[in-house]
Design an enzyme around this catalytic site. Sequence first.
Site, short mmCIF file in Angstrom:
data_model
loop_
_atom_site.label_atom_id
_atom_site.label_comp_id
_atom_site.label_asym_id
_atom_site.label_seq_id
_atom_site.Cartn_x
_atom_site.Cartn_y
_atom_site.Cartn_z
N PRO A 1 4.49 -7.47 3.11
CA PRO A 1 5.81 -7.83 3.71
C PRO A 1 6.73 -6.66 3.98
O PRO A 1 6.53 -5.45 3.43
CB PRO A 1 6.47 -8.39 2.49
N ASN A 2 7.62 -6.83 4.99
CA ASN A 2 8.52 -5.97 5.45
C ASN A 2 7.98 -4.53 6.43
O ASN A 2 8.82 -4.00 6.79
CB ASN A 2 9.65 -5.32 4.41
N ARG B 1 13.46 0.02 9.53
CA ARG B 1 13.74 -0.09 7.74
C ARG B 1 13.81 1.32 7.14
O ARG B 1 12.68 1.81 6.92
CB ARG B 1 12.47 -0.83 7.26
N TYR C 1 10.58 5.46 5.02
CA TYR C 1 9.43 5.07 5.59
C TYR C 1 9.21 5.90 7.03
O TYR C 1 8.16 5.44 7.65
CB TYR C 1 9.42 3.58 5.83
N ASN D 1 -1.76 -2.19 2.04
CA ASN D 1 -0.44 -1.87 1.82
C ASN D 1 -0.03 -3.32 1.66
O ASN D 1 0.67 -4.06 2.32
CB ASN D 1 0.37 -1.19 2.74
N ALA E 1 6.05 -4.89 -1.53
CA ALA E 1 6.45 -5.16 -2.91
C ALA E 1 5.55 -6.21 -3.71
O ALA E 1 5.70 -5.90 -5.01
CB ALA E 1 7.72 -5.59 -2.70
N GLU F 1 -5.79 0.68 -1.84
CA GLU F 1 -4.33 0.31 -1.84
C GLU F 1 -3.74 1.68 -1.27
O GLU F 1 -4.08 2.81 -1.63
CB GLU F 1 -3.82 0.39 -3.36
N HIS G 1 0.27 3.37 0.12
CA HIS G 1 1.71 3.38 0.18
C HIS G 1 2.20 4.43 1.00
O HIS G 1 1.77 5.41 0.92
CB HIS G 1 2.45 3.42 -0.98
C1 DQA Z 1 5.52 0.31 0.09
C2 DQA Z 1 6.26 0.53 -1.21
C3 DQA Z 1 6.74 -0.47 -2.07
O1 DQA Z 1 7.31 -0.16 -3.12
C4 DQA Z 1 7.55 -1.20 -1.04
O2 DQA Z 1 7.85 -2.52 -1.69
C5 DQA Z 1 7.27 -1.62 0.37
C6 DQA Z 1 6.43 -0.27 1.10
C7 DQA Z 1 5.14 1.62 0.98
O3 DQA Z 1 4.41 1.77 1.72
O4 DQA Z 1 5.70 2.88 0.48
O5 DQA Z 1 7.51 -2.48 1.10
O6 DQA Z 1 4.34 -0.22 -0.10
#
Ligand code: DQA
Length: 143
Positions: free
Chosen positions: A10-11, A18, A23, A74, A77, A98, A100
């Site tokens: 998500p997002n 964003r 990011y 990724n 959240a 995983e 981030h």
């Molecule tokens: C994220 C870190 C998460 O806490 C956050 O909710 C994201 C992006 C990252 O890539 O840094 O959506 O996964």
Amino acid sequence: MKKILVIHGPNLNLLGEREPGIYGDRSIDALNSSLIDLARELGVECEIFHSNHEGAIIDKLHSARKTHCGVVINAGAYTHYSYAIRDAIAAIKIPCIEVHISNVFARDEFRSTSVIAPVCLGSISGLGFQSYYLALRALAETE
Ligand code: DQA
């Protein structure tokens, strides 16, 4: 040829717009095309999937167990609270890494918990797009 799946949760479709201070200012399309280039260099096939929906991510993980040899995920959240995604990763038995973009340990307290980390092969956090590249390379080089 090895097939590796990259999942953006998500997002992440809003990368570039964003919270650029966290990011960065590059888009998801820029990330995806650099992943495709890297995959070509590594001699693997890379499929990329994005969804803002937990169930869609779970369905994609399930189908990957028959078609792919590893997953870079990724989970956004969902990382911090989705036991359903954790169970899907545990169920499929192919290695998942995983990733981030931000350093989740240097931000809000709730981001320091990953419920998916214990069922992943490894976790990479805080290296920007490099987090994805390193995970893709690791899966490409895993026997
Ligand atoms: C994220 C870190 C998460 O806490 C956050 O909710 C994201 C992006 C990252 O890539 O840094 O959506 O996964």
